[in-house]
Structures are given as structure tokens and as C-alpha cells.
Scaffold this active site. Structure first.
Site, PDB file in Angstrom:
ATOM      1  N   LYS A 118      17.770  20.517 -10.278  1.00  0.00           N
ATOM      2  CA  LYS A 118      16.946  19.517 -10.526  1.00  0.00           C
ATOM      3  C   LYS A 118      17.719  18.507 -11.373  1.00  0.00           C
ATOM      4  O   LYS A 118      18.637  18.621 -11.918  1.00  0.00           O
ATOM      5  CB  LYS A 118      15.676  19.631 -11.577  1.00  0.00           C
ATOM      6  CG  LYS A 118      14.529  20.615 -10.699  1.00  0.00           C
ATOM      7  CD  LYS A 118      13.830  19.743 -10.112  1.00  0.00           C
ATOM      8  CE  LYS A 118      12.513  19.328 -11.004  1.00  0.00           C
ATOM      9  NZ  LYS A 118      11.579  18.472 -10.215  1.00  0.00           N
ATOM     10  N   GLU A 151      10.773   7.715 -16.280  1.00  0.00           N
ATOM     11  CA  GLU A 151       9.466   8.114 -16.764  1.00  0.00           C
ATOM     12  C   GLU A 151       8.870   7.914 -18.102  1.00  0.00           C
ATOM     13  O   GLU A 151       7.810   7.581 -18.385  1.00  0.00           O
ATOM     14  CB  GLU A 151       9.502   9.603 -16.437  1.00  0.00           C
ATOM     15  CG  GLU A 151       9.653   9.816 -14.813  1.00  0.00           C
ATOM     16  CD  GLU A 151       9.842  11.508 -14.559  1.00  0.00           C
ATOM     17  OE1 GLU A 151       9.297  11.920 -13.712  1.00  0.00           O
ATOM     18  OE2 GLU A 151      10.460  12.139 -15.430  1.00  0.00           O
ATOM     19  N   SER A 172      16.398  20.468 -15.487  1.00  0.00           N
ATOM     20  CA  SER A 172      15.426  21.181 -15.710  1.00  0.00           C
ATOM     21  C   SER A 172      15.953  22.445 -16.407  1.00  0.00           C
ATOM     22  O   SER A 172      16.892  23.094 -16.244  1.00  0.00           O
ATOM     23  CB  SER A 172      14.673  21.889 -14.489  1.00  0.00           C
ATOM     24  OG  SER A 172      13.727  22.851 -14.808  1.00  0.00           O
ATOM     25  N   HIS A 231       0.690  -1.347   0.013  1.00  0.00           N
ATOM     26  CA  HIS A 231      -0.105   0.192  -0.132  1.00  0.00           C
ATOM     27  C   HIS A 231       0.750   1.274   0.150  1.00  0.00           C
ATOM     28  O   HIS A 231       0.507   2.236   0.534  1.00  0.00           O
ATOM     29  CB  HIS A 231      -0.898   0.097   1.234  1.00  0.00           C
ATOM     30  CG  HIS A 231      -1.855  -1.179   1.497  1.00  0.00           C
ATOM     31  ND1 HIS A 231      -3.145  -1.369   0.755  1.00  0.00           N
ATOM     32  CD2 HIS A 231      -1.365  -2.394   2.147  1.00  0.00           C
ATOM     33  CE1 HIS A 231      -3.268  -2.553   1.255  1.00  0.00           C
ATOM     34  NE2 HIS A 231      -2.637  -2.961   1.986  1.00  0.00           N
TER      35      HIS A 231
END
Ligand code: ARG
Length: 487
Positions: free
Chosen positions: A287, A294, A281, A159
Site C-alpha cells: 500500500k 484524506e 499500511s 456525475h
């Protein structure tokens, strides 16, 4: 006036509308079958020769022309024939350019319907082997991780809540299990389409006495010729099976990606990706984003959609061939291409992922991941499990109040809350002890994980040696994954 340019021009006076001509043209994608089409042209010419339709020196000329084309196309098949509407007419026109009238004889007793069916099976056979090899590389990268971190603890989740400690190696091998099944699924699908459709004609079978058994053997289809010409020219379930194997593998890659993206978050901070697979970024200088994983997760959505398109493409089609079937390749090539690329990128991301072993270990000691073990200790002291569960839960509540971990409960609290227990919780509830207790087949005890990693190393070695691929498909053969358990 009929259109002499077209292979089917005789019954037509006018030419195709430009818009429709472009719409029906499949050359831009089925050119990928150029070499398979050369192969089937040669095999078919040999079969026609054996059947007495072509002479031996016809065959010699055809053979030479096909070899010439194969050589010329090594660096890429030229896009130089706008008159060809698909790869079959493209190859035929090239052969006619080289051979004149002899080139026009090759299509005797054959249809593009049995030709495309055969080309795709040949293409799919190689594509499946390539995917299997790519999966093996990814599996190897994960097995390396598992071997390196067989004993290193990290929090395990259900979970997305911290549940119990596992080892980093155990997590890696969980993904290996799934990817191993994907590999097997691909091989299994390959065995089912290992039959040769050539000689099925347009739908009813060829009217020339070709030896279809010899033709199948010549093209290395181990299952012999297909057994029904109508099915052979209309069936596409083998594409669906490979598409499903790809979609399933992509789903597994996506779950792996999701795990690693989470592990890479500042919140978890269990691993970092190397520069080779991270991006920055354009705005935020701090970043480092996990774009590789992804994109893998995103491509999974695409492949699943394409697989669905392939299934729906077939559902309303009458037997035999319908032109809708041309679109199957557009879908298939993207499915296989994206899956192969995604496996390769996922392998890179795994190779370039570095676990922060110290942080993983520290986090495995926090957050009551050892509460089950406290209940188990009570069970060993004679408390029924349901009761032990409640007692351990109460101890967690108290620890939360005190702002400490279970193993840090003050002595008097332990005596009050857990009077049945006369053990040193600091010793009994370490992540190392918790891991060591999971000493069953498939459990996360470090020596079990170590042995599983070693077992996979042996399996990988056997795969590398080309061992077992047919044995794996043979229900009576030895299962190469079944390595004897020595305890
Ligand atoms: N290009 C077609 C396909 O990919 C094969 C040609 C069969 N065409 C036909 N009109 N019978 O399915």
C-alpha cells in the site's frame, strides 16, 4: 476575607471552587493573545498619558516593562502563573510584579471587555494575512501544475462519469479560481473589522478623555474607532466571517483532496503522490495511501463544525458582553490553526503529485468523450442539434456493440449511421481536436489554458509584491484579476 489575588476580589469572601476555577480559566488557550495584549497595554498607557491620567515617566517605565516582557517571551510565554484566569490578568499581574502600584494604574478606564475585543481584532488581522499567504502558496503550486500541463489531455467528469476531455492544467486552474475567491473573502472580511474597540470600556465607553481616533491610528486600525461601545464589546460577527472564509476554503480544499484521491486510485491512476506525503499500511505491504489529502478532507468536517459552534454561540446572547463569549477564541484559534495547517499540507500534496501524462492522454481518447463533438460535426453539416444528438447517440450504441471507439467505426458503418458526414473521424475526434474546439474565454483549449496560467503567474507576482490588496477592496479601484483579453 476578600481574595487579594483576584483582580475582582473585593466583593468576595470565599474563594472559587477548584472545579469551577479550572472550568472558567481561559489562559491555556487565550495565552495566544499575549503579544497583542502587550500591544494594547502599551497603546492604552499612551492614551492615558495623553489624557493626563499617567505622567510621562510613568509611561516610560511601563514602556520599558512591556518591552522587557516581550523580549522574555520571544521563545514562548511561560506558563508560570496559576493565579491568572485569562491572558489579560496574566499580563496585568506580570506588569504589577515589575512596576508595583504603577502596574495597577494601567487598567484605569478600561475593561477586559474592550481589551479582549481589541486583542482579538489584532490577532485576527495577522491570522488573515498568514492564511492569505498560505493560500497564495497553494495557488502557486496549482498554477505551476497548470503551466506544466496546459496542453495535456485528461478525462473530465460530471456525475463522476467521463464526460469530455479537458487538460490537466484546466483542472488545476478550476481549483485556483475557487481558492482565489477564498483569498479575496479573507481580505474582504479583514477590511470590515478594521476598527478599534479600545476605549469602549465594559459596555458604555470610557469615562476618561482618551483620544480614540489617535488610539485607533496608533494600533493601525484604518477604519478609526468603533462607533458604539455596546456593539464594540459584544460583536463577534467578524470572527464568524473569518470562520466562514476558513470553512469555505476548507470545503474547497476538501474537493481538491477528493479529486486527487480519486486520481490517485488504481482505478483512475492519473497521478501518484511522492513519498513525502504518502504513508504505508502496517499490514498490507503493497500500500501507498494518500493520507495527506484524506486528512485535509477530514479536517474540513472539523472546521465546518467549529464554525457552526461559533454561530450558535452568539445567537441567544443579549448585548453586551457575556462570558459565553470567552469560548469564541477556543473555536477561532482551532478554526484558523487547522485551516492554515490544511492549506500548507494541501500545497505539499499538490507539489508532490505527479501526473501520468501518457495514461491521462490515453484515457482521454477512450470512452466516447468525443460524442458531443460528433453531434457538433453533424450540426456543422446542417443537422439540427436535437437530431444530431440522437444520431451521435445511435453511433455510440453501435460502437459499443462493435467494441470500438467512435473514431474507429468502420467506413461502411460511418456511411450508414452518419450519411451527412464526409469527414475523417479519426482526425476530427482526437482528444487534441476536441480540446482545441473549446476556444472561448474560460474554455479548455490548450492555448487558452496556457494564457490563463500566465495570467495567474502575473497575479501571483503582483500579490508577492504586496500589490492590490487595498485596491482589491476598493470598488472603484482596478481589479488586479482583470487582465485585458487580447482577442
Ligand atoms: N477572558 C474573557 C474573554 O475572553 C475576557 C474577560 C471578560 N470577563 C468578564 N468577566 N467581563 O471573553
Amino acid at each position: 476575607m476578600s481574595d487579594p489575588e483576584k483582580m475582582w476580589g473585593a466583593r468576595f469572601q470565599g474563594s472559587l471552587d477548584e472545579t469551577f476555577a479550572r472550568y472558567q480559566d481561559s489562559l491555556r488557550f487565550d495565552i495566544a493573545l499575549a503579544f497583542e495584549d502587550l500591544e494594547t497595554n502599551l497603546a492604552w498607557s499612551e492614551a492615558l498619558t495623553a489624557a493626563g491620567v499617567l505622567g510621562d515617566d510613568d509611561l516610560q517605565q511601563i514602556d520599558a516593562a512591556i518591552r522587557e516582557l516581550a523580549e522574555q517571551w520571544c521563545e514562548g510565554v511561560p506558563d508560570d502563573d496559576p493565579g491568572a484566569e485569562d491572558v489579560h490578568s496574566y499580563v496585568e499581574r506580570k506588569l504589577v510584579q515589575k512596576l508595583g502600584d504603577l502596574g495597577k494604574r494601567i487598567h484605569t478606564g478600561r475593561s477586559r471587555n474592550d481589551q479582549v475585543a481589541t486583542d482579538v481584532r489584532l490577532w485576527l488581522r495577522q491570522a488573515a494575512i498568514d492564511l492569505v499567504e498560505q493560500l497564495e502558496r497553494l495557488i502557486a503550486a496549482l498554477v505551476d501544475k497548470a503551466a506544466a500541463h496546459a496542453a495535456d489531455p485528461m478525462p473530465g467528469y460530471t456525475h463522476l462519469q467521463r464526460a469530455q476531455p479537458i487538460t490537466i492544467g484546466h483542472h488545476a486552474l478550476a481549483h485556483v479560481e475557487a481558492l482565489g475567491r477564498d483569498r479575496e473573502r479573507l481580505l474582504d472580511a479583514t477590511a470590515r473589522f478594521d476598527r478599534c474597540p479600545l476605549g469602549s470600556g465594559a459596555l458604555a465607553g470610557t469615562a476618561f478623555p482618551v483620544d480614540r481616533d489617535a488610539l485607533a491610528a496608533r494600533l493601525e486600525f484604518h477604519g478609526g474607532p468603533t462607533r458604539n461601545s455596546l456593539d464594540a464589546t459584544a460583536a463577534r460577527d467578524h470572527l464568524c466571517e473569518v470562520a466562514f472564509a476558513c470553512a469555505m476554503a476548507m470545503t474547497h480544499l476538501s474537493r481538491l483532496a477528493e479529486d486527487y484521491i480519486f486520481f490517485n486510485s488504481q482505478e483512475a491512476a492519473f497521478l501518484s503522490f511522492g513519498d513525502a506525503v504518502s504513508t504505508g499500511s502496517s499490514l498490507m505491504p503493497q500500500k501507498r495511501n494518500p493520507d495527506a489529502m484524506e486528512l485535509v478532507r477530514g479536517k474540513a468536517a472539523k472546521v465546518q463544525g467549529l464554525m457552526q459552534s461559533l454561530m450558535v454561540l452568539l445567537k441567544g446572547l443579549p448585548l453586551g458582553y457575556d462570558r459565553d463569549l470567552q469560548i469564541d477564541k477556543e473555536l477561532l484559534f482551532q478554526i484558523v490553526g487547522d485551516t492554515g495547517d490544511s492549506i500548507a499540507v494541501a500545497a505539499l500534496a499538490v507539489e508532490h503529485a505527479r501526473f501520468d501524462v501518457a495514461r491521462c492522454a490515453a484515457e482521454a481518447e477512450r470512452g466516447f468523450l468525443n460524442a458531443t463533438d460528433l453531434a457538433d460535426l453533424l450540426v456543422q453539416a446542417g443537422v439540427p442539434f436535437r437530431e444530431a444528438h440522437g444520431t451521435a447517440g445511435a453511433a455510440v450504441n453501435r460502437a459499443v456493440e462493435l467494441g470500438c471507439e467512435l473514431q474507429d467505426l468502420p467506413h461502411d458503418e460511418q456511411r450508414r449511421l452518419l450519411p451527412q458526414l464526409d469527414v475523417d473521424l479519426r482526425e476530427e475526434l482526437t482528444a487534441a481536436r476536441v480540446l482545441a474546439r473549446r476556444d472561448v474565454v474560460g474554455g479548455t483549449a490548450p492555448h487558452r489554458v496556457q494564457k490563463e496560467a500566465e495570467r495567474w503567474q502575473i497575479v501571483l507576482q503582483e500579490w508577492g509584491e504586496g500589490y492590490g490588496e487595498l485596491e482589491e477592496l476598493d470598488p472603484d479601484g482596478e481589479d488586479p484579476l482583470a487582465v485585458a483579453d487580447d482577442d
